[in-house]
Scaffold this active site. Structure first.
Site, PDB file in Angstrom:
ATOM      1  CE  LYS A  86      47.502  40.285  25.852  1.00 36.73           C
ATOM      2  NZ  LYS A  86      48.952  39.994  26.241  1.00 36.73           N
ATOM      3  N   GLY A  96      44.840  39.550  28.431  1.00 29.52           N
ATOM      4  CA  GLY A  96      44.909  40.430  29.534  1.00 29.52           C
ATOM      5  C   GLY A  96      46.389  41.000  29.623  1.00 29.52           C
ATOM      6  CE  LYS A  99      52.057  34.502  30.245  1.00 32.14           C
ATOM      7  NZ  LYS A  99      51.774  35.220  29.023  1.00 32.14           N
ATOM      8  CB  SER A 128      47.282  34.052  32.139  1.00 36.52           C
ATOM      9  OG  SER A 128      48.626  34.009  31.823  1.00 36.52           O
ATOM     10  CD  GLU A 155      48.648  34.161  24.218  1.00 37.81           C
ATOM     11  OE1 GLU A 155      47.809  33.527  24.982  1.00 37.81           O
ATOM     12  OE2 GLU A 155      48.684  35.455  24.476  1.00 37.81           O
ATOM     13  CG  ASP A 179      51.602  33.682  26.010  1.00 35.70           C
ATOM     14  OD1 ASP A 179      52.161  33.706  24.958  1.00 35.70           O
ATOM     15  OD2 ASP A 179      50.681  34.609  26.384  1.00 35.70           O
ATOM     16  CG  ASP A 208      49.288  38.533  23.096  1.00 36.80           C
ATOM     17  OD1 ASP A 208      49.121  39.696  22.903  1.00 36.80           O
ATOM     18  OD2 ASP A 208      49.913  38.275  24.352  1.00 36.80           O
ATOM     19  CE  LYS A 221      48.353  33.473  28.478  1.00 41.11           C
ATOM     20  NZ  LYS A 221      47.726  34.623  27.547  1.00 41.11           N
TER      21      LYS A 221
HETATM   22  O1  SMG Z   1      45.882  39.855  32.724  1.00 38.76           O
HETATM   23  O2  SMG Z   1      45.745  37.541  33.698  1.00 38.76           O
HETATM   24  C1  SMG Z   1      46.338  38.382  32.861  1.00 38.76           C
HETATM   25  C2  SMG Z   1      47.535  38.002  32.288  1.00 38.76           C
HETATM   26  C3  SMG Z   1      47.496  37.512  31.122  1.00 38.76           C
HETATM   27  O3  SMG Z   1      49.163  36.225  30.468  1.00 38.76           O
HETATM   28  C4  SMG Z   1      48.877  37.450  30.190  1.00 38.76           C
HETATM   29  N1  SMG Z   1      49.332  38.216  29.646  1.00 38.76           N
HETATM   30  O4  SMG Z   1      51.483  37.627  26.910  1.00 38.76           O
HETATM   31  O5  SMG Z   1      49.234  37.255  27.288  1.00 38.76           O
HETATM   32  C5  SMG Z   1      50.344  37.730  27.468  1.00 38.76           C
HETATM   33  C6  SMG Z   1      50.390  38.104  28.958  1.00 38.76           C
HETATM   34  C7  SMG Z   1      51.294  39.460  29.000  1.00 38.76           C
HETATM   35  C8  SMG Z   1      51.339  39.954  30.291  1.00 38.76           C
HETATM   36  S1  SMG Z   1      53.075  40.516  30.596  1.00 38.76           S
HETATM   37  C9  SMG Z   1      52.681  42.089  31.540  1.00 38.76           C
HETATM   38 MG    MG Z   2      50.269  36.440  25.348  1.00 38.58          MG
END
Ligand code: SMG
Ligand code: MG
Length: 376
Positions: free
Chosen positions: A262, A290, A163, A135, A213, A188, A238, A161
Protein backbone atom coordinates in the site's frame (compact mmCIF):
# COMPACT_ATOMS: atom_id res chain seq x y z
CA UNK A 1 10.50 21.34 -9.44
CA UNK A 2 10.40 24.41 -7.26
CA UNK A 3 7.81 23.86 -4.53
CA UNK A 4 5.81 27.07 -4.24
CA UNK A 5 2.76 26.28 -2.23
CA UNK A 6 1.23 23.40 -0.29
CA UNK A 7 -2.37 22.95 0.79
CA UNK A 8 -3.65 20.40 3.29
CA UNK A 9 -7.31 19.46 3.56
CA UNK A 10 -8.93 17.30 6.18
CA UNK A 11 -11.95 15.77 4.47
CA UNK A 12 -14.80 13.60 5.69
CA UNK A 13 -16.71 11.40 3.30
CA UNK A 14 -19.52 9.07 4.46
CA UNK A 15 -19.09 5.40 3.49
CA UNK A 16 -22.03 3.75 1.70
CA UNK A 17 -21.74 0.73 3.99
CA UNK A 18 -19.97 0.55 7.36
CA UNK A 19 -16.62 -1.28 7.07
CA UNK A 20 -15.80 -3.69 9.91
CA UNK A 21 -12.46 -5.35 10.58
CA UNK A 22 -11.12 -7.26 13.58
CA UNK A 23 -10.29 -3.89 15.17
CA UNK A 24 -13.57 -2.06 14.72
CA UNK A 25 -16.25 -0.58 12.49
CA UNK A 26 -16.06 2.68 10.56
CA UNK A 27 -18.89 4.65 9.01
CA UNK A 28 -16.98 7.54 7.47
CA UNK A 29 -13.70 8.12 5.73
CA UNK A 30 -11.64 10.80 7.48
CA UNK A 31 -8.54 11.49 5.42
CA UNK A 32 -6.09 14.18 4.29
CA UNK A 33 -5.84 15.42 0.73
CA UNK A 34 -2.66 17.26 -0.26
CA UNK A 35 -2.25 19.75 -3.10
CA UNK A 36 1.18 20.98 -4.12
CA UNK A 37 2.09 23.72 -6.58
CA UNK A 38 5.53 23.58 -8.21
CA UNK A 39 6.71 25.63 -11.22
CA UNK A 40 3.12 26.82 -11.58
CA UNK A 41 1.79 23.25 -11.96
CA UNK A 42 -0.48 21.68 -9.36
CA UNK A 43 -0.51 18.08 -8.22
CA UNK A 44 -2.61 16.00 -5.81
CA UNK A 45 -1.91 13.27 -3.29
CA UNK A 46 -3.62 11.56 -0.38
CA UNK A 47 -2.45 10.71 3.12
CA UNK A 48 -4.87 7.84 3.83
CA UNK A 49 -5.00 8.21 7.60
CA UNK A 50 -8.00 7.50 9.81
CA UNK A 51 -9.63 9.30 12.69
CA UNK A 52 -8.03 6.89 15.20
CA UNK A 53 -4.86 4.78 15.58
CA UNK A 54 -6.43 1.41 14.70
CA UNK A 55 -4.92 0.13 11.47
CA UNK A 56 -1.84 2.32 11.97
CA UNK A 57 -0.56 4.60 14.72
CA UNK A 58 -1.09 7.52 12.34
CA UNK A 59 -4.28 9.57 12.58
CA UNK A 60 -5.56 12.72 10.91
CA UNK A 61 -4.13 14.77 13.77
CA UNK A 62 -0.69 13.11 13.91
CA UNK A 63 -0.31 13.43 10.15
CA UNK A 64 -1.43 17.05 10.14
CA UNK A 65 1.01 17.87 12.94
CA UNK A 66 3.96 16.11 11.27
CA UNK A 67 3.16 17.64 7.89
CA UNK A 68 2.66 21.16 9.21
CA UNK A 69 5.63 21.29 11.57
CA UNK A 70 8.21 19.12 9.80
CA UNK A 71 7.46 17.76 6.34
CA UNK A 72 6.02 20.89 4.71
CA UNK A 73 9.01 23.04 5.83
CA UNK A 74 11.40 20.41 4.36
CA UNK A 75 9.85 20.89 0.91
CA UNK A 76 8.45 24.39 0.75
CA UNK A 77 10.56 26.85 -1.25
CA UNK A 78 12.90 23.97 -2.12
CA UNK A 79 14.04 22.51 -5.40
CA UNK A 80 13.17 18.83 -5.94
CA UNK A 81 14.71 17.30 -9.04
CA UNK A 82 12.34 14.36 -9.40
CA UNK A 83 9.55 12.78 -7.40
CA UNK A 84 11.78 9.72 -6.95
CA UNK A 85 13.81 11.76 -4.43
CA UNK A 86 11.01 13.02 -2.21
CA UNK A 87 10.84 10.06 0.17
CA UNK A 88 14.60 10.15 0.77
CA UNK A 89 14.48 13.92 1.29
CA UNK A 90 11.95 13.39 4.07
CA UNK A 91 13.97 10.59 5.70
CA UNK A 92 14.96 12.82 8.63
CA UNK A 93 11.44 12.25 9.91
CA UNK A 94 11.17 8.69 11.15
CA UNK A 95 8.03 6.76 10.25
CA UNK A 96 4.84 8.74 9.59
CA UNK A 97 4.63 7.15 6.18
CA UNK A 98 1.04 8.18 5.55
CA UNK A 99 1.88 11.81 6.29
CA UNK A 100 4.73 11.58 3.77
CA UNK A 101 2.66 9.81 1.12
CA UNK A 102 0.28 12.66 0.29
CA UNK A 103 3.15 15.06 -0.33
CA UNK A 104 5.18 12.56 -2.32
CA UNK A 105 2.26 11.52 -4.52
CA UNK A 106 1.42 15.16 -5.27
CA UNK A 107 4.93 15.67 -6.63
CA UNK A 108 4.61 12.59 -8.87
CA UNK A 109 1.44 14.19 -10.24
CA UNK A 110 3.23 17.52 -10.83
CA UNK A 111 6.19 15.85 -12.53
CA UNK A 112 3.97 13.71 -14.76
CA UNK A 113 1.99 16.78 -15.87
CA UNK A 114 5.20 18.68 -16.58
CA UNK A 115 6.51 15.84 -18.69
CA UNK A 116 3.22 15.39 -20.53
CA UNK A 117 2.63 11.82 -19.30
CA UNK A 118 0.42 9.99 -16.80
CA UNK A 119 1.65 9.04 -13.33
CA UNK A 120 1.43 5.38 -14.42
CA UNK A 121 3.73 6.05 -17.38
CA UNK A 122 6.16 8.02 -15.24
CA UNK A 123 6.33 5.10 -12.80
CA UNK A 124 7.03 2.62 -15.59
CA UNK A 125 3.60 1.00 -15.62
CA UNK A 126 2.99 -1.59 -18.31
CA UNK A 127 -0.71 -2.42 -17.91
CA UNK A 128 -3.70 -0.65 -19.42
CA UNK A 129 -6.11 -2.19 -16.92
CA UNK A 130 -5.60 -3.54 -13.41
CA UNK A 131 -7.47 -6.54 -11.97
CA UNK A 132 -9.90 -5.45 -9.31
CA UNK A 133 -10.80 -7.28 -6.12
CA UNK A 134 -13.12 -6.33 -3.30
CA UNK A 135 -12.57 -6.44 0.45
CA UNK A 136 -15.71 -7.19 2.45
CA UNK A 137 -15.89 -6.39 6.13
CA UNK A 138 -17.33 -8.50 8.92
CA UNK A 139 -21.13 -8.58 8.67
CA UNK A 140 -23.82 -9.06 11.32
CA UNK A 141 -24.78 -12.49 9.98
CA UNK A 142 -23.28 -15.10 7.61
CA UNK A 143 -26.36 -14.68 5.36
CA UNK A 144 -25.60 -10.99 4.94
CA UNK A 145 -22.00 -11.80 4.04
CA UNK A 146 -23.09 -14.31 1.37
CA UNK A 147 -25.51 -11.75 -0.04
CA UNK A 148 -22.82 -9.06 -0.18
CA UNK A 149 -20.40 -11.46 -1.89
CA UNK A 150 -23.01 -12.43 -4.45
CA UNK A 151 -23.64 -8.80 -5.29
CA UNK A 152 -19.94 -8.09 -5.88
CA UNK A 153 -19.39 -11.29 -7.84
CA UNK A 154 -22.28 -10.32 -10.12
CA UNK A 155 -20.64 -6.95 -10.70
CA UNK A 156 -17.57 -8.82 -11.94
CA UNK A 157 -14.96 -8.41 -9.19
CA UNK A 158 -12.06 -10.78 -9.83
CA UNK A 159 -11.54 -11.92 -6.25
CA UNK A 160 -13.10 -11.51 -2.85
CA UNK A 161 -11.32 -10.89 0.42
CA UNK A 162 -13.24 -11.37 3.62
CA UNK A 163 -12.21 -10.14 7.03
CA UNK A 164 -11.86 -12.75 9.75
CA UNK A 165 -11.41 -12.75 13.53
CA UNK A 166 -11.76 -15.43 16.21
CA UNK A 167 -15.39 -16.53 16.16
CA UNK A 168 -15.85 -15.38 12.54
CA UNK A 169 -13.43 -17.57 10.64
CA UNK A 170 -13.36 -21.29 9.76
CA UNK A 171 -17.14 -21.85 9.67
CA UNK A 172 -17.69 -18.61 7.78
CA UNK A 173 -15.07 -19.53 5.19
CA UNK A 174 -16.65 -22.98 4.90
CA UNK A 175 -20.04 -21.41 4.18
CA UNK A 176 -18.56 -19.02 1.61
CA UNK A 177 -16.68 -21.84 -0.10
CA UNK A 178 -19.79 -23.99 -0.25
CA UNK A 179 -21.73 -21.18 -1.90
CA UNK A 180 -18.90 -20.10 -4.23
CA UNK A 181 -16.73 -23.17 -4.96
CA UNK A 182 -14.59 -21.53 -7.68
CA UNK A 183 -14.33 -17.99 -6.39
CA UNK A 184 -10.78 -16.62 -5.98
CA UNK A 185 -11.03 -16.07 -2.23
CA UNK A 186 -8.71 -14.85 0.52
CA UNK A 187 -8.99 -13.77 4.15
CA UNK A 188 -7.51 -10.90 6.16
CA UNK A 189 -7.21 -11.12 9.95
CA UNK A 190 -5.68 -7.71 10.67
CA UNK A 191 -3.55 -9.25 13.43
CA UNK A 192 -6.39 -10.91 15.33
CA UNK A 193 -4.51 -14.19 16.09
CA UNK A 194 -1.50 -15.49 18.00
CA UNK A 195 1.05 -18.12 17.12
CA UNK A 196 -0.73 -20.46 19.55
CA UNK A 197 -3.70 -20.37 17.12
CA UNK A 198 -1.60 -22.10 14.43
CA UNK A 199 -3.60 -25.32 14.54
CA UNK A 200 -6.88 -23.45 14.31
CA UNK A 201 -5.60 -21.43 11.34
CA UNK A 202 -4.40 -24.65 9.66
CA UNK A 203 -8.08 -25.61 9.40
CA UNK A 204 -8.29 -22.96 6.68
CA UNK A 205 -5.94 -25.00 4.49
CA UNK A 206 -8.79 -27.10 3.13
CA UNK A 207 -10.54 -24.14 1.45
CA UNK A 208 -8.07 -23.38 -1.31
CA UNK A 209 -7.61 -19.78 -0.25
CA UNK A 210 -5.27 -17.58 -2.28
CA UNK A 211 -3.69 -16.38 0.95
CA UNK A 212 -4.19 -15.49 4.60
CA UNK A 213 -3.32 -11.84 5.19
CA UNK A 214 -1.64 -10.60 8.38
CA UNK A 215 -2.84 -13.18 10.91
CA UNK A 216 -0.33 -12.28 13.68
CA UNK A 217 0.84 -9.09 15.39
CA UNK A 218 1.00 -5.87 13.37
CA UNK A 219 4.70 -5.46 14.14
CA UNK A 220 5.78 -9.09 13.84
CA UNK A 221 7.91 -10.69 11.17
CA UNK A 222 9.53 -13.62 13.01
CA UNK A 223 6.45 -15.45 14.30
CA UNK A 224 4.84 -15.28 10.88
CA UNK A 225 7.80 -17.33 9.62
CA UNK A 226 7.03 -20.02 12.21
CA UNK A 227 3.35 -19.94 11.30
CA UNK A 228 4.01 -20.12 7.56
CA UNK A 229 5.90 -23.41 8.08
CA UNK A 230 2.78 -24.91 9.62
CA UNK A 231 0.38 -23.85 6.85
CA UNK A 232 -0.05 -24.85 3.23
CA UNK A 233 -1.88 -21.63 2.42
CA UNK A 234 0.47 -18.75 1.57
CA UNK A 235 0.69 -15.97 4.12
CA UNK A 236 0.63 -12.36 2.91
CA UNK A 237 1.96 -9.52 5.04
CA UNK A 238 0.32 -6.11 5.22
CA UNK A 239 0.71 -4.20 8.54
CA UNK A 240 4.21 -5.61 9.25
CA UNK A 241 5.87 -4.21 6.12
CA UNK A 242 6.75 -0.51 6.11
CA UNK A 243 10.11 -0.52 4.35
CA UNK A 244 12.00 -2.41 1.64
CA UNK A 245 14.30 -3.74 4.40
CA UNK A 246 11.35 -5.25 6.25
CA UNK A 247 10.10 -6.77 2.99
CA UNK A 248 13.52 -8.32 2.42
CA UNK A 249 13.64 -9.66 5.99
CA UNK A 250 10.18 -11.20 5.64
CA UNK A 251 11.11 -12.93 2.39
CA UNK A 252 14.47 -14.15 3.72
CA UNK A 253 12.82 -15.56 6.83
CA UNK A 254 9.94 -17.13 4.91
CA UNK A 255 7.38 -15.08 6.83
CA UNK A 256 5.15 -14.75 3.78
CA UNK A 257 4.96 -15.73 0.12
CA UNK A 258 3.03 -12.68 -1.05
CA UNK A 259 3.19 -8.99 -0.11
CA UNK A 260 0.35 -6.48 -0.04
CA UNK A 261 1.92 -3.12 -0.97
CA UNK A 262 0.00 0.00 0.00
CA UNK A 263 1.62 3.29 -0.98
CA UNK A 264 0.16 4.94 2.14
CA UNK A 265 1.70 2.35 4.47
CA UNK A 266 5.19 2.46 2.94
CA UNK A 267 5.56 6.23 2.41
CA UNK A 268 4.51 6.72 -1.19
CA UNK A 269 5.00 5.52 -4.73
CA UNK A 270 8.82 5.35 -4.73
CA UNK A 271 8.96 3.04 -1.71
CA UNK A 272 6.10 1.00 -3.17
CA UNK A 273 8.11 0.65 -6.37
CA UNK A 274 11.24 -0.35 -4.44
CA UNK A 275 9.35 -3.15 -2.66
CA UNK A 276 7.76 -4.14 -5.96
CA UNK A 277 11.20 -4.35 -7.62
CA UNK A 278 12.60 -6.45 -4.80
CA UNK A 279 9.68 -8.88 -5.03
CA UNK A 280 9.79 -9.00 -8.84
CA UNK A 281 13.47 -9.95 -8.70
CA UNK A 282 12.63 -12.84 -6.38
CA UNK A 283 9.51 -13.95 -8.22
CA UNK A 284 7.28 -13.03 -5.27
CA UNK A 285 3.80 -11.85 -6.34
CA UNK A 286 2.51 -8.55 -5.02
CA UNK A 287 -0.79 -6.70 -5.13
CA UNK A 288 -1.94 -3.22 -4.26
CA UNK A 289 -3.82 -2.99 -0.99
CA UNK A 290 -6.33 -0.32 -0.13
CA UNK A 291 -7.06 2.05 2.71
CA UNK A 292 -10.51 3.06 1.48
CA UNK A 293 -8.85 5.91 -0.40
CA UNK A 294 -10.90 8.62 -2.05
CA UNK A 295 -10.41 9.06 -5.80
CA UNK A 296 -7.07 10.84 -5.43
CA UNK A 297 -5.28 8.09 -3.52
CA UNK A 298 -7.17 5.56 -5.64
CA UNK A 299 -5.75 7.10 -8.83
CA UNK A 300 -2.22 6.73 -7.44
CA UNK A 301 -2.96 3.14 -6.40
CA UNK A 302 -4.21 2.32 -9.89
CA UNK A 303 -1.04 3.88 -11.35
CA UNK A 304 1.36 1.85 -9.18
CA UNK A 305 -0.66 -1.34 -9.76
CA UNK A 306 0.11 -1.02 -13.48
CA UNK A 307 3.73 -2.10 -12.79
CA UNK A 308 4.56 -5.60 -14.06
CA UNK A 309 5.00 -7.33 -10.68
CA UNK A 310 1.46 -6.53 -9.51
CA UNK A 311 0.15 -9.85 -10.76
CA UNK A 312 -2.69 -10.41 -8.28
CA UNK A 313 -6.00 -8.50 -8.11
CA UNK A 314 -5.78 -5.60 -5.67
CA UNK A 315 -8.08 -4.02 -3.10
CA UNK A 316 -8.72 -1.36 -5.70
CA UNK A 317 -12.45 -1.34 -6.21
CA UNK A 318 -14.65 1.12 -8.07
CA UNK A 319 -15.54 4.45 -6.42
CA UNK A 320 -19.18 3.38 -6.01
CA UNK A 321 -18.16 0.45 -3.79
CA UNK A 322 -17.21 3.03 -1.15
CA UNK A 323 -18.94 6.37 -1.74
CA UNK A 324 -22.16 7.83 -3.14
CA UNK A 325 -20.01 10.45 -4.78
CA UNK A 326 -16.22 10.51 -5.19
CA UNK A 327 -13.99 13.60 -5.23
CA UNK A 328 -12.71 12.90 -8.75
CA UNK A 329 -14.32 13.12 -12.15
CA UNK A 330 -14.80 10.69 -13.71
CA UNK A 331 -15.04 8.32 -10.74
CA UNK A 332 -13.36 4.91 -11.03
CA UNK A 333 -15.66 2.27 -12.50
CA UNK A 334 -15.43 -1.50 -12.93
CA UNK A 335 -15.12 -2.86 -16.47
CA UNK A 336 -17.13 -5.94 -17.46
CA UNK A 337 -13.97 -8.05 -17.21
CA UNK A 338 -13.44 -7.10 -13.55
CA UNK A 339 -10.69 -4.60 -14.23
CA UNK A 340 -10.23 -0.88 -13.70
CA UNK A 341 -8.78 1.12 -16.55
CA UNK A 342 -5.51 2.92 -15.86
CA UNK A 343 -6.12 6.57 -16.81
CA UNK A 344 -3.93 7.76 -19.67
CA UNK A 345 -4.50 11.52 -19.26
CA UNK A 346 -1.91 13.85 -17.80
CA UNK A 347 -0.83 13.19 -14.21
CA UNK A 348 -3.54 11.37 -12.28
CA UNK A 349 -5.63 11.32 -15.42
CA UNK A 350 -8.79 12.28 -13.51
CA UNK A 351 -9.96 15.75 -12.50
CA UNK A 352 -10.39 16.67 -8.87
CA UNK A 353 -13.97 17.89 -8.34
CA UNK A 354 -13.06 21.07 -6.46
CA UNK A 355 -16.60 22.05 -5.67
CA UNK A 356 -17.41 18.72 -4.05
CA UNK A 357 -14.01 18.59 -2.35
CA UNK A 358 -14.75 21.98 -0.81
CA UNK A 359 -18.10 20.63 0.40
CA UNK A 360 -16.45 17.73 2.29
CA UNK A 361 -13.48 19.72 3.63
CA UNK A 362 -13.63 20.27 7.38
CA UNK A 363 -10.25 22.01 7.72
CA UNK A 364 -7.87 23.57 5.25
CA UNK A 365 -4.45 25.16 5.59
CA UNK A 366 -2.21 26.65 2.91
CA UNK A 367 1.52 27.14 3.27
CA UNK A 368 3.76 29.46 1.25
CA UNK A 369 7.45 30.21 1.82
CA UNK A 370 6.45 33.75 2.83
CA UNK A 371 5.05 32.53 6.04
CA UNK A 372 2.18 31.54 8.17
CA UNK A 373 -0.40 29.01 7.12
CA UNK A 374 -3.70 30.43 5.98
CA UNK A 375 -6.39 28.46 7.71
CA UNK A 376 -9.79 27.99 6.11
O1 SMG B 1 -9.62 -0.01 0.24
O2 SMG B 1 -11.05 -1.53 -0.33
C1 SMG B 1 -10.29 -1.01 0.47
C2 SMG B 1 -10.17 -1.67 1.82
C3 SMG B 1 -9.16 -2.75 1.80
O3 SMG B 1 -9.41 -4.32 3.54
C4 SMG B 1 -8.87 -3.31 3.16
N1 SMG B 1 -8.00 -2.64 3.91
O4 SMG B 1 -6.05 -4.46 6.25
O5 SMG B 1 -6.06 -4.52 4.12
C5 SMG B 1 -6.50 -4.08 5.18
C6 SMG B 1 -7.63 -3.09 5.23
C7 SMG B 1 -7.30 -1.92 6.06
C8 SMG B 1 -8.35 -0.89 6.06
S1 SMG B 1 -8.79 -0.40 7.62
C9 SMG B 1 -9.18 1.26 7.34
MG1 MG C 1 -4.87 -6.02 5.36
Amino acid sequence: MHVERIELRYIQLPLKHPFETSFGRSFRRDTIVVRVWADGVEGWGESPVEDGPWYSYETVETAWHVQREFLVPMLLGQEVETATQVFDRLAGVRGHNMAKTGLEEALWDVEARQKGVSVAQLLGGTRERVASGVSIGIQDTPEELLERIEGFVKQGYRRVKIKIKPGWDVEIVRAVRRAFPDLPLMVDANSAYRLSDAEHLAALDEFDLMMIEQPLAYDDIYEHSLLQRRLRTPLCLDESIHTPAQARAALELGSCRIINIKPGRVGGLMQARRIHDLCLERGVPVWCGGLLEVGIGRAHNVAIASLPGYTLPGDISASDRYFERDVVDPPFTLNHDGTITVPTGLGLGVEVDLEFLEHVTVRRETFTPAGAGLTG
